[in-house]
Design a protein around this motif. Structure first.
Motif, PDB file in Angstrom:
ATOM      1  N   VAL A 187      47.009  28.411  47.774  1.00 26.12           N
ATOM      2  CA  VAL A 187      47.085  28.482  46.310  1.00 26.12           C
ATOM      3  C   VAL A 187      46.151  27.457  45.681  1.00 26.12           C
ATOM      4  CG1 VAL A 187      48.606  28.144  44.325  1.00 26.12           C
ATOM      5  CG2 VAL A 187      49.406  29.448  46.264  1.00 26.12           C
ATOM      6  N   GLY A 188      46.076  26.259  46.243  1.00 23.21           N
ATOM      7  CA  GLY A 188      45.162  25.232  45.733  1.00 23.21           C
ATOM      8  C   GLY A 188      43.713  25.667  45.821  1.00 23.21           C
ATOM      9  N   VAL A 231      52.887  34.694  44.879  1.00 32.97           N
ATOM     10  CA  VAL A 231      53.376  36.018  44.531  1.00 32.97           C
ATOM     11  C   VAL A 231      52.208  37.004  44.420  1.00 32.97           C
ATOM     12  CG1 VAL A 231      54.693  37.310  42.794  1.00 32.97           C
ATOM     13  CG2 VAL A 231      55.333  34.994  43.353  1.00 32.97           C
ATOM     14  N   ASP A 232      50.999  36.494  44.178  1.00 29.65           N
ATOM     15  CA  ASP A 232      49.814  37.340  44.078  1.00 29.65           C
ATOM     16  C   ASP A 232      49.619  38.120  45.390  1.00 29.65           C
ATOM     17  OD1 ASP A 232      49.387  36.229  41.607  1.00 29.65           O
ATOM     18  OD2 ASP A 232      47.843  34.822  42.295  1.00 29.65           O
ATOM     19  N   PRO A 233      49.265  39.404  45.288  1.00 35.51           N
ATOM     20  CA  PRO A 233      49.152  40.216  46.523  1.00 35.51           C
ATOM     21  C   PRO A 233      48.138  39.700  47.545  1.00 35.51           C
ATOM     22  CG  PRO A 233      49.167  41.614  44.578  1.00 35.51           C
ATOM     23  CD  PRO A 233      49.104  40.206  44.087  1.00 35.51           C
ATOM     24  N   GLU A 234      46.968  39.199  47.073  1.00 40.28           N
ATOM     25  CA  GLU A 234      45.964  38.738  48.037  1.00 40.28           C
ATOM     26  C   GLU A 234      46.405  37.460  48.738  1.00 40.28           C
ATOM     27  OE1 GLU A 234      44.832  37.215  43.960  1.00 40.28           O
ATOM     28  OE2 GLU A 234      45.206  39.206  44.761  1.00 40.28           O
ATOM     29  N   LEU A 235      47.114  36.577  48.020  1.00 36.85           N
ATOM     30  CA  LEU A 235      47.611  35.345  48.656  1.00 36.85           C
ATOM     31  C   LEU A 235      48.838  35.615  49.514  1.00 36.85           C
ATOM     32  CD1 LEU A 235      47.142  32.682  45.858  1.00 36.85           C
ATOM     33  CD2 LEU A 235      45.886  32.923  47.973  1.00 36.85           C
ATOM     34  N   ARG A 236      49.618  36.611  49.139  1.00 42.20           N
ATOM     35  CA  ARG A 236      50.804  36.950  49.923  1.00 42.20           C
ATOM     36  C   ARG A 236      50.392  37.396  51.329  1.00 42.20           C
ATOM     37  NH1 ARG A 236      56.045  40.145  47.837  1.00 42.20           N
ATOM     38  NH2 ARG A 236      56.217  38.186  46.729  1.00 42.20           N
ATOM     39  N   LYS A 237      49.267  38.106  51.419  1.00 47.14           N
ATOM     40  CA  LYS A 237      48.775  38.547  52.733  1.00 47.14           C
ATOM     41  C   LYS A 237      48.345  37.348  53.578  1.00 47.14           C
ATOM     42  CE  LYS A 237      47.175  42.984  51.045  1.00 47.14           C
ATOM     43  NZ  LYS A 237      45.994  43.786  50.684  1.00 47.14           N
TER      44      LYS A 237
END
Length: 123
Positions: free
Chosen positions: A80-81, A59-65
């Motif tokens: 995520v890991g 859900v984090d914006p940097e990981l969503r990209k």
């Protein structure tokens, strides 16, 4: 009449059984994983103080990209890991206890765990 077992209740039962054996301390906090249909979440928790030290999710914006909006696959779990391992090492956390949250150690949960190990966490 046969009644199909509720998968959510079975997971919660497994999670309670697992939590009776696994708890995080300040020296070795708990890496907790929650998997939903569309996202995966990971937290590093100190159970003695009741604090979340580090968190990462799709859900984090940097990981969503990185995940192209799809957080429900193995590539997203690997991201995520790696993110949780990087954030933990920045805070000086190297050893953790893995809490799979009642999920089977397979697929996305296993991918997150192996990616966190590759990132430098020990469990």
């Amino acid at each position: 009449m046969y009644q199909r077992p509720d998968r959510r209740e079975a997971r919660l039962r497994r999670h309670v059984r697992l939590r009776a054996k696994v708890s995080g301390t300040s020296e070795r906090p708990r890496l907790s994983v929650f998997r939903s249909l569309h996202h995966i979440y990971a937290q590093i928790i100190d159970d003695t103080k009741g604090l979340t030290l580090v968190a990462a999710s799709t859900v984090d914006p940097e990981l969503r990209k990185q995940c192209n909006g799809n957080g429900g696959n193995i590539e997203a779990a690997k991201a995520v890991g790696a993110a949780i391992a990087q954030k933990a090492l920045e805070k000086g956390i190297q050893k953790v206890v893995f809490d799979r949250g009642g999920q089977i150690y397979h697929g996305r949960v296993k991918a997150l765990a192996s990616s966190a190990r590759e990132g430098g966490l020990e469990f």
